[in-house]
Enzyme design. Structure first.
Site, PDB file in Angstrom:
ATOM      1  N   CYS A 169       0.825  -1.213   0.000  1.00  0.00           N
ATOM      2  CA  CYS A 169       0.000   0.000   0.000  1.00  0.00           C
ATOM      3  C   CYS A 169       0.856   1.259   0.000  1.00  0.00           C
ATOM      4  CB  CYS A 169      -0.889   0.028   1.227  1.00  0.00           C
ATOM      5  SG  CYS A 169      -2.003  -1.366   1.319  1.00  0.00           S
ATOM      6  N   ARG A 195       5.514   0.398  -5.794  1.00  0.00           N
ATOM      7  CA  ARG A 195       5.429  -0.411  -4.581  1.00  0.00           C
ATOM      8  C   ARG A 195       4.576  -1.665  -4.801  1.00  0.00           C
ATOM      9  NH1 ARG A 195       6.536   2.786   0.109  1.00  0.00           N
ATOM     10  NH2 ARG A 195       4.989   1.729   1.369  1.00  0.00           N
ATOM     11  N   TRP A 207      -2.615  -2.767  -1.786  1.00  0.00           N
ATOM     12  CA  TRP A 207      -2.128  -4.117  -2.078  1.00  0.00           C
ATOM     13  C   TRP A 207      -2.870  -5.031  -1.128  1.00  0.00           C
ATOM     14  CZ3 TRP A 207       1.175  -7.800   0.460  1.00  0.00           C
ATOM     15  CH2 TRP A 207       1.696  -8.781  -0.383  1.00  0.00           C
ATOM     16  N   ASN A 259      -1.964   2.194   5.591  1.00  0.00           N
ATOM     17  CA  ASN A 259      -0.984   1.208   5.159  1.00  0.00           C
ATOM     18  C   ASN A 259      -0.570   0.438   6.390  1.00  0.00           C
ATOM     19  OD1 ASN A 259       1.155  -0.243   4.111  1.00  0.00           O
ATOM     20  ND2 ASN A 259       2.551   1.515   3.991  1.00  0.00           N
ATOM     21  N   GLY A 260      -0.583  -0.898   6.310  1.00  0.00           N
ATOM     22  CA  GLY A 260      -0.215  -1.716   7.476  1.00  0.00           C
ATOM     23  C   GLY A 260      -1.323  -2.713   7.767  1.00  0.00           C
ATOM     24  N   GLU A 304      19.812 -16.183  -6.540  1.00  0.00           N
ATOM     25  CA  GLU A 304      19.309 -14.891  -7.009  1.00  0.00           C
ATOM     26  C   GLU A 304      18.922 -14.965  -8.495  1.00  0.00           C
ATOM     27  OE1 GLU A 304      18.177 -12.395  -5.778  1.00  0.00           O
ATOM     28  OE2 GLU A 304      18.282 -10.830  -7.303  1.00  0.00           O
ATOM     29  N   LYS A 325      15.163 -14.022  -9.781  1.00  0.00           N
ATOM     30  CA  LYS A 325      14.901 -12.981 -10.787  1.00  0.00           C
ATOM     31  C   LYS A 325      14.120 -13.580 -11.944  1.00  0.00           C
ATOM     32  CE  LYS A 325      15.645 -10.320  -9.191  1.00  0.00           C
ATOM     33  NZ  LYS A 325      15.892  -9.539  -8.022  1.00  0.00           N
ATOM     34  N   GLU A 373      10.390 -14.358 -10.836  1.00  0.00           N
ATOM     35  CA  GLU A 373       9.503 -13.251 -10.478  1.00  0.00           C
ATOM     36  C   GLU A 373       9.082 -12.416 -11.684  1.00  0.00           C
ATOM     37  OE1 GLU A 373      12.843 -10.282  -8.504  1.00  0.00           O
ATOM     38  OE2 GLU A 373      10.757  -9.956  -8.002  1.00  0.00           O
ATOM     39  N   HIS A 375      21.480 -34.518  -5.432  1.00  0.00           N
ATOM     40  CA  HIS A 375      20.763 -35.042  -4.259  1.00  0.00           C
ATOM     41  C   HIS A 375      19.249 -34.881  -4.404  1.00  0.00           C
ATOM     42  CE1 HIS A 375      24.493 -35.822  -2.172  1.00  0.00           C
ATOM     43  NE2 HIS A 375      24.910 -34.597  -2.480  1.00  0.00           N
ATOM     44  N   LYS A 433       7.030  -3.895  -4.201  1.00  0.00           N
ATOM     45  CA  LYS A 433       8.413  -3.455  -4.020  1.00  0.00           C
ATOM     46  C   LYS A 433       8.806  -3.492  -2.558  1.00  0.00           C
ATOM     47  CE  LYS A 433      12.363  -1.740  -5.302  1.00  0.00           C
ATOM     48  NZ  LYS A 433      13.289  -2.704  -5.929  1.00  0.00           N
TER      49      LYS A 433
HETATM   50  O1  M6R Z   1      13.467  -3.928   0.738  1.00  0.00           O
HETATM   51  P1  M6R Z   1      14.101  -5.251   1.037  1.00  0.00           P
HETATM   52  O2  M6R Z   1      15.461  -5.389   0.513  1.00  0.00           O
HETATM   53  O3  M6R Z   1      14.036  -5.583   2.514  1.00  0.00           O
HETATM   54  O4  M6R Z   1      13.157  -6.306   0.312  1.00  0.00           O
HETATM   55  C1  M6R Z   1      13.270  -7.681   0.539  1.00  0.00           C
HETATM   56  C2  M6R Z   1      12.619  -8.467  -0.581  1.00  0.00           C
HETATM   57  O5  M6R Z   1      11.229  -8.242  -0.574  1.00  0.00           O
HETATM   58  C3  M6R Z   1      13.178  -8.065  -1.949  1.00  0.00           C
HETATM   59  O6  M6R Z   1      14.568  -8.228  -1.969  1.00  0.00           O
HETATM   60  C4  M6R Z   1      12.554  -8.910  -3.073  1.00  0.00           C
HETATM   61  O7  M6R Z   1      12.906 -10.256  -2.939  1.00  0.00           O
HETATM   62  C5  M6R Z   1      13.042  -8.354  -4.405  1.00  0.00           C
HETATM   63  N1  M6R Z   1      12.307  -7.169  -4.737  1.00  0.00           N
HETATM   64  C6  M6R Z   1      12.941  -9.330  -5.518  1.00  0.00           C
HETATM   65  O8  M6R Z   1      13.522  -8.802  -6.683  1.00  0.00           O
END
Ligand code: M6R
Length: 596
Positions: free
Chosen positions: A2, A28, A74, A100-101, A470, A474, A477, A493, A591
């Protein structure tokens, strides 16, 4: 996640500011949007879907008014519908609220309010707030007193803002969710994050937990929970609106991948001397030598933490990594001698903040490694080190991951007390080497070759193991395709059962002692007919084992994985691009994840 925007000004700009603000908050992640304008009465407009859908539903005559609030939602409580979108009002439409929250005691509050005759129109936790305000107004309380009374009954996390008909004031409060105020010439702003109003002002005041704000066209008054006025510091933000634009790229993600050389230069600037192998982090001057280090982080930041922990251990500093959502201080040896490092780009991730707060409670020393000045992590930890990557708008973290890797290498040097001169030289050369990768990459062709694959696997050893994780994150997502990353030795394994001709395997083979073992793993997948893409600094040797090679320059065993990751970012980007995905705002993702 949000996002909140609010504005009050006598320049007739409320509607424009709110809509620009909502667009500035889109990064966000959200699934509905809305605005409320306070004039003689309240005008509330809200729509499921994108801000563009809301704009299309607004009256042609404009929004008018002096004060207004807006929100990108959100979904947490109830699906993304017009009814669940914010702002929410009470029965008599005497107040409009955005939040928000998460209100943890909303079910009890709602039951009491419904028993008292209040009718709810949404499934959200937020809607209890306007009804609580209405209850307080009915006792003769002023709008401000009613707002404070309602907020005092909330348990959980919130940034909340409210407007009342016939009033030019926006009221706001925060507890464990971000809220920042903006000082303009013709009016004043509030938002979840600075990009929402950076186009209008760069002068900001960060609201602290437990504080309230009264925002008028002529000024801002911040008070504590008891109502006493609090002195606030106005800070100047260094971002300019140009920084937050796409600068000609189709997507923020591609722009941010290409910004990595500059991001790393900023991260290293005045911190590393290649002459004598010293690293100086000014922000950490007061950090005393500590005992073991525990990293807490989520998602991409967790992968950076895994990489950083390895760096620390290599320099003799004991270090462990925890997914922030799994961190439990009562089951771990964590005490005053422990340094708990929260790695978090946004500085607002709820799981990471919860872990850091738990560490604070048991007296550990806490350090925020973050990109966001004034974030909750930066303000609540004992120490803060900034990664200086600049604003990252795409949900997919790219330049912040590279900057976290480099910042963690420097943190390792700081905690170890010294670092090899050769490593400092390599760090200083890294931005140019990233540029080399960007200039020569054939990732787009590789992406085109494998865009139709069923699934993607990523393997690497040592410093490359977190990069494999990672690379897979990427890929999944932004392409919505199955992808998994493994420490290369783990393949046999279990995951090997999934490998076949429709599942390309990306193998990071960079110049360290374990490279020959990874070559063995490549042979294993080749025997199962899986195509192999090697990401390597030794193309002549490793190329013999692979169907495609993504070459990187050599930056030594510890830093070459930073370069390998850039190639993987580009492959994921181009596969997603070919598939026509919503690259900057992938489905279901946000985000900044400000709920646990
Ligand atoms: O803001 P942060 O680094 O704490 O966010 C943690 C994760 O939500 C963030 O790294 C997320 O996995 C990435 N946006 C993915 O690309």
């Amino acid at each position: 996640m949000c996002g909140i925007i609010g504005y009050t000004g006598t320049d007739g700009a409320v509607g424009d500011v709110l809509l620009t603000g909502l667009e500035g908050l889109e990064y966000r992640g959200y699934d509905s949007a809305g605005v409320a304008i306070a004039d003689e009465s309240l005008a509330v407009h809200k729509r499921e879907g994108e801000v563009a859908a809301l704009e299309a539903a607004l009256p042609d005559t404009g929004l008018g008014g002096t004060a207004g609030i807006g929100h990108t939602r959100w979904s947490t409580h109830g699906p993304p519908t017009d009814a669940n979108a914010h702002p929410h009002t009470d029965c008599a439409e005497s107040v409009a609220v955005v939040h928000n929250g998460i209100i943890e005691n909303y079910q009890t509050l709602r039951a009491d309010l419904e028993a008292g005759g209040h009718e709810f129109t949404s499934e959200t936790d937020t809607e209890v707030i306007p009804h609580l305000i209405e209850t307080a107004l009915a006792t003769g309380a002023s709008p401000e007193a009613a707002f404070r009374e309602a907020v005092s009954q909330l348990e959980g996390s919130y940034a909340v803002a409210a407007v009342f008909p016939g009033s030019e004031t926006v009221y706001a409060a925060r507890h464990e969710s971000p809220l920042v105020l903006g000082i303009g010439d013709d009016g004043h702003y509030l938002a979840s994050d600075v990009p929402a109003f950076i186009e209008y002002t760069d002068r900001v005041v960060y609201l602290e937990d437990g504080q309230f704000a009264r925002v008028n066209p002529s000024g801002i008054v911040v008070t504590d929970a008891q109502g006493a006025v609090v002195e606030t510091a106005v800070e100047q933000i260094a971002w300019d609106p140009e920084d937050a634009g796409k600068a000609g790229y189709d997507h923020y993600m591609l722009k941010e991948i290409n910004e990595q050389p500059q991001a790393l230069r900023q991260c290293l600037r005045e911190r590393v001397s290649e002459l004598d192998g010293t690293v100086t982090i000014d922000e950490l001057a007061a950090l005393e030598p500590t005992g073991p280090v525990q990293f807490v982080a989520c998602g991409t930041s967790y992968h950076a933490a895994l990489y950083g922990a390895r760096f620390l251990r290599a320099q003799g500093v004991p270090a462990q990594c925890f997914l922030a959502s799994e961190y439990t201080v009562d089951q771990l040896p964590v005490g005053e001698e422990t340094l708990v490092v929260g790695v978090t780009q946004s500085g607002e991730t709820a799981d990471t903040m919860s872990a850091l707060r738990a560490a604070n409670r048991v007296g550990a020393t806490t350090l925020a490694l973050t990109n966001t000045v004034g974030s909750s992590a930066a303000r609540e930890c004992d120490h803060v080190m900034y990664i200086r990557a600049g604003p990252e708008i795409s949900v997919a973290a790219t330049k912040t991951f590279a900057s976290q890797q480099v910042a963690l290498a420097m943190l390792a040097a700081t905690l170890a007390g010294e670092t090899p001169t050769a490593l400092c030289e390599r760090l200083r050369a890294l931005p140019d080497q990233v540029q080399q990768v960007l200039d020569m990459s054939n990732a787009r062709a590789v992406a085109e070759a494998y865009e139709a694959s069923d699934a993607y696997f990523f393997i690497g050893r040592g410093y490359n193991a977190p990069v494999a994780l990672e690379g897979a994150l990427k890929m999944k997502e932004i392409t919505y395709k199955h992808a998994e990353g493994f420490a290369a030795g783990e393949l046999k394994h279990g995951p090997l059962a999934l490998v076949g001709e429709q599942t390309p395997v990306f193998a990071m083979v960079t110049g360290d002692a374990s490279a020959s073992k990874t070559l063995g793993n490549i042979k294993e997948v080749e025997a199962r007919d899986a195509p192999v893409v090697a990401v390597t600094d030794s193309p002549a040797v490793v190329g013999q084992y692979a169907d495609h090679v993504l070459e990187v320059p050599s930056a030594g065993p510890r830093l070459t994985p930073v370069l390998a990751n850039v190639q993987l970012q580009l492959v994921a980007y181009w596969v997603a691009n070919r598939l026509g995905r919503s690259i900057d705002k992938p489905r279901n993702l946000a985000k900044s994840v400000t709920v646990e």
